[in-house]
Scaffold this motif. Structure first.
Motif, short mmCIF file in Angstrom:
data_model
loop_
_atom_site.label_atom_id
_atom_site.label_comp_id
_atom_site.label_asym_id
_atom_site.label_seq_id
_atom_site.Cartn_x
_atom_site.Cartn_y
_atom_site.Cartn_z
N ALA A 1 56.38 28.60 25.81
CA ALA A 1 57.00 28.19 24.55
C ALA A 1 58.32 28.90 24.29
O ALA A 1 59.16 28.40 23.53
CB ALA A 1 56.04 28.45 23.39
N VAL A 2 58.55 30.06 24.92
CA VAL A 2 59.78 30.82 24.64
C VAL A 2 61.01 30.06 25.12
O VAL A 2 61.97 29.87 24.36
CB VAL A 2 59.70 32.20 25.31
N GLU A 3 61.01 29.61 26.38
CA GLU A 3 62.18 28.92 26.92
C GLU A 3 61.94 27.43 27.15
O GLU A 3 62.85 26.71 27.52
CB GLU A 3 62.59 29.57 28.24
N GLY A 4 60.72 26.96 26.93
CA GLY A 4 60.43 25.54 27.08
C GLY A 4 60.01 25.18 28.49
O GLY A 4 59.96 26.00 29.40
N GLY A 5 59.70 23.91 28.68
CA GLY A 5 59.27 23.40 29.97
C GLY A 5 58.89 21.94 29.87
O GLY A 5 59.04 21.31 28.81
N ASP B 1 58.26 20.96 35.65
CA ASP B 1 59.53 21.63 35.91
C ASP B 1 59.34 22.82 36.84
O ASP B 1 58.23 23.29 37.04
CB ASP B 1 60.20 22.06 34.61
N ASN B 2 60.44 23.31 37.37
CA ASN B 2 60.40 24.41 38.34
C ASN B 2 60.09 25.72 37.63
O ASN B 2 60.72 26.07 36.64
CB ASN B 2 61.74 24.50 39.07
N LYS B 3 59.12 26.47 38.15
CA LYS B 3 58.78 27.77 37.58
C LYS B 3 58.78 28.86 38.65
O LYS B 3 58.15 29.90 38.51
CB LYS B 3 57.41 27.72 36.90
N VAL C 1 67.19 30.06 38.02
CA VAL C 1 68.44 29.66 37.40
C VAL C 1 68.17 28.52 36.43
O VAL C 1 67.48 27.56 36.76
CB VAL C 1 69.47 29.24 38.45
N ALA C 2 68.71 28.62 35.21
CA ALA C 2 68.54 27.60 34.17
C ALA C 2 67.08 27.23 33.97
O ALA C 2 66.67 26.08 34.15
CB ALA C 2 69.36 26.36 34.50
N PRO C 3 66.22 28.19 33.59
CA PRO C 3 64.80 27.88 33.41
C PRO C 3 64.54 27.14 32.11
O PRO C 3 65.37 27.12 31.19
CB PRO C 3 64.16 29.28 33.38
#
Length: 394
Positions: free
Chosen positions: A251-255, A284-286, A292-294
């Motif tokens: 939740a902090v940076e989304g996905g 998405d990439n984790k 880069v750009a998470p």
């Protein structure tokens, strides 16, 4: 002349010879057992794989689907930047409706009361300056917040940057870029997914709100794989958890999450057997080694007019989780044509047993020359060539 003598008998043989199968019964435990084993293996393939597992007796149709979603939930926040605030679905679902997906905002950076004015650019390697000569009037690039005015001004007590014409004050990144996320209560939000499907070839329609689901049950149920596997209401935290992820970290940076709905229907059985199955995964990439750009974020603004007619706006950089709903499926129903095709092509494979046994008998066994003499027999119905020529071939 000698070449023509050789070619003519060969041409005669090619044109006028006729081959017909000859049945030879070989009483051999090895060959007989091998032949039966190959035949049983082919029959097992036809019955077990083609007909039972692959349902080769059915014709199939692809799915046509539509999806609508409805998110519900309330969150309360109280921090130094936004103060006390109650968030409802109109605040955090952006936009209200999307095709086959929905977005839930879980964190944000809010910049209030922006107006068109001049202000210092956010410091970076290209915007820092020591004098006006370091700034170019009218310059901008894709990373700029606005158009440079050509002046070097104080950003704070220690840093100077080029002044820009832009929406001021500028957004300051990282204000809410730490754990926990602002809307950490979003893991308790729920979403109702309504999925209607159709198989046009069979004129078959159904939806994931099954006939045995009542309105009373729908108001209280939450999807659970063991107790409520067909409830169409999902808790967002459960979706992320089933995908093996931590909702609060995400939740902090989304996905981006995927909700997969699969309809595999055997229409030779009762319609009640055609039910959806749900699976979840992160899309998405984790990868920590390629960070880069998470996450997932975007910006939008709400515009206002001040009492004196000046346009202003509130800029929001929204972090959150986008849920993509993906529907797969295939329906099958008995049809005599694919049944005959699959059975016929399968039975044709039985000839493979004869070919393999012939190879063993004629090339691998000790008595291969004897078996070859018994298998092949030459019969001349008329003289293809003269007696002298025939003797040359004996």
């Amino acid at each position: 002349m000698s070449e023509s003598r050789i070619c003519c008998p060969c041409l005669y043989r090619c044109i006028f010879e006729y081959e017909t199968p000859r049945s030879v019964i070989i009483r051999s435990r090895k060959v007989g057992s091998f032949n039966r084993f190959i035949q049983l293996a082919i029959l097992g393939y036809i019955i077990g794989w083609v007909l039972v597992w692959q349902k080769g007796y059915q014709e199939f149709d692809s799915i046509i689907s539509s999806v609508t979603t409805k998110v519900k939930g309330i969150a309360v926040t109280n921090d130094s930047h936004l103060g006390f605030r109650v968030w409802d679905v109109a605040d955090y679902v952006i936009p209200p409706q999307e095709e086959l997906s929905f977005f839930v905002m879980t964190n944000l950076i809010m910049t209030r009361d922006q107006i068109q004015a001049q202000c210092p650019e956010v410091p970076d390697d290209s915007s820092k300056c020591t004098s006006d000569s370091n700034c170019t009037a009218g310059f901008s690039d894709v990373h700029s917040s606005g158009i440079q005015t050509g002046r070097c001004v104080n950003f704070n007590e220690t840093v100077r940057t080029c002044e820009v014409q832009a929406w001021c004050p500028l957004e300051i990144n990282g204000v809410n870029d730490s754990e926990p996320a602002l809307l950490k209560a979003a893991d308790n939000f729920t979403v109702l997914i309504k999925n209607n499907i159709r198989y046009p070839k069979f004129n078959f329609n159904k939806r994931n709100i099954l006939p045995n689901i009542s309105s009373t049950y729908l108001k209280t149920c939450i999807f659970n794989r063991q107790t409520d596997p067909y409830c169409p209401i999902f808790r967002l935290g459960d979706i992320v958890h089933e995908a093996g992820e931590d909702f609060q970290k995400m939740a902090v940076e989304g996905g981006v999450m995927g909700i997969q709905i699969r309809w595999d229907c055997d229409l030779d059985k009762s319609d009640s057997k055609c039910v959806p199955t749900y699976t979840f995964r992160r899309l998405d990439n984790k990868n920590p080694n390629n960070n880069v750009a998470p996450g997932y974020n975007f910006r939008f603004a709400k515009y206002y007019k001040t009492p004196d007619g000046v346009e202003s706006r509130t800029l929001i950089k929204a972090y959150g989780i986008r849920f993509d709903v993906m529907v797969f499926g295939r329906a099958g129903k008995f049809n005599i044509i694919p049944t005959l095709i699959n059975v016929g092509s399968g039975l044709a494979l039985l000839g493979l047993a004869t070919v393999l046994c012939d190879c063993i008998v004629l090339y691998c066994m000790k008595k291969r020359n004897f078996y070859r003499e018994k298998k092949y027999k030459f019969v001349d119905d008329f003289d293809l060539v003269s007696g002298d020529q025939r003797s040359s071939f004996d």
